[in-house]
Design an enzyme around this catalytic site. Sequence first.
Site, PDB file in Angstrom:
ATOM      1  N   GLU A  46       0.984  -0.976  -0.197  1.00 43.24           N
ATOM      2  CA  GLU A  46      -0.158   0.010  -0.313  1.00 43.24           C
ATOM      3  C   GLU A  46       1.078   1.555   0.164  1.00 43.24           C
ATOM      4  O   GLU A  46       1.338   1.390   0.636  1.00 43.24           O
ATOM      5  CB  GLU A  46      -0.960  -0.001   0.960  1.00 43.24           C
ATOM      6  CG  GLU A  46      -2.253   1.179   1.297  1.00 43.24           C
ATOM      7  CD  GLU A  46      -2.831   1.099   2.403  1.00 43.24           C
ATOM      8  OE1 GLU A  46      -3.602   1.971   2.362  1.00 43.24           O
ATOM      9  OE2 GLU A  46      -3.023  -0.618   3.108  1.00 43.24           O
ATOM     10  N   ASP A  57      -5.555   9.152   9.207  1.00 42.99           N
ATOM     11  CA  ASP A  57      -4.289   9.574   9.803  1.00 42.99           C
ATOM     12  C   ASP A  57      -3.603   9.909  11.539  1.00 42.99           C
ATOM     13  O   ASP A  57      -4.110  11.130  11.222  1.00 42.99           O
ATOM     14  CB  ASP A  57      -2.701   9.385   8.522  1.00 42.99           C
ATOM     15  CG  ASP A  57      -2.682   8.932   7.859  1.00 42.99           C
ATOM     16  OD1 ASP A  57      -3.511   7.540   7.474  1.00 42.99           O
ATOM     17  OD2 ASP A  57      -3.019   9.858   6.349  1.00 42.99           O
TER      18      ASP A  57
END
Length: 256
Positions: A46, A57
């Site tokens: 990824e 995040d």
Amino acid sequence: MNSVQQIFQQKDQDLLSIFFTAGFPKLEDTAPIISKLSTNGVDFIEVGLPYSDPLADGPTIQHSSSVALRNGMNLDVIFEQLLALKETNKTPLVLMGYLNQIIKYGEDAFCQRVKDCGIDTIIIPDLPMVEFETHYQSLFESYGITNVFLITPHTSEERIRKIDALTKAFIYVVASASITGAKGEISQQQIDYFNRIKAMKLQSKLIVGFGISDHKTFSTACEYMNGAIIGSAFIKELNKTGIQGVEGFVKNLKNC
């Protein structure tokens, strides 16, 4: 059948995916990191598109994005780096970014560059399902691109089944209702959540992310799902040891 689906045809348990931010720790590290991960048996990789305002995040990945952007990373540089890998890299790549990056770059231009790089799977966490159904589904399909949806412990069964019907690669099972980053051992509450999803008998492969950080959490997640994605823990390792630490990190995850 896209490249990730082909991997699932060969192997449907204990799948290991590693996330890293393109351009971190150094601008030119993207290709060497992919090469190291590939040669050490990671099933799919990824690649994070660094972004100044990432919604999903945690601090570790936020920091890596900031460093990558300061290094001069942008979408054109990423696409150039990935295009150079196209003929030699045999491990499927998945791009993870945000909707504003696609809009700013130009939707068709973005999709064409993704296709040119030989990538056919993307994760856009902030893409609303209604926008996907009314616009992006047909756009992505016209370029042979598959979108991966995320589900969390709070996602309704109705929405999960709708996502399952739309899924062509895998469903990203967010392990906890939080941002990315290690959180210790997998809790009983999370196991109950995994069992609830498993009991739905979905058609899609299920890959767990968020909070998977070592061999123990990886192996536990794989008892309930098809595999797991490790991101923040890998980025911390890159920050400490650089590319030289990739092989050891993957071996420790696999306990081999």
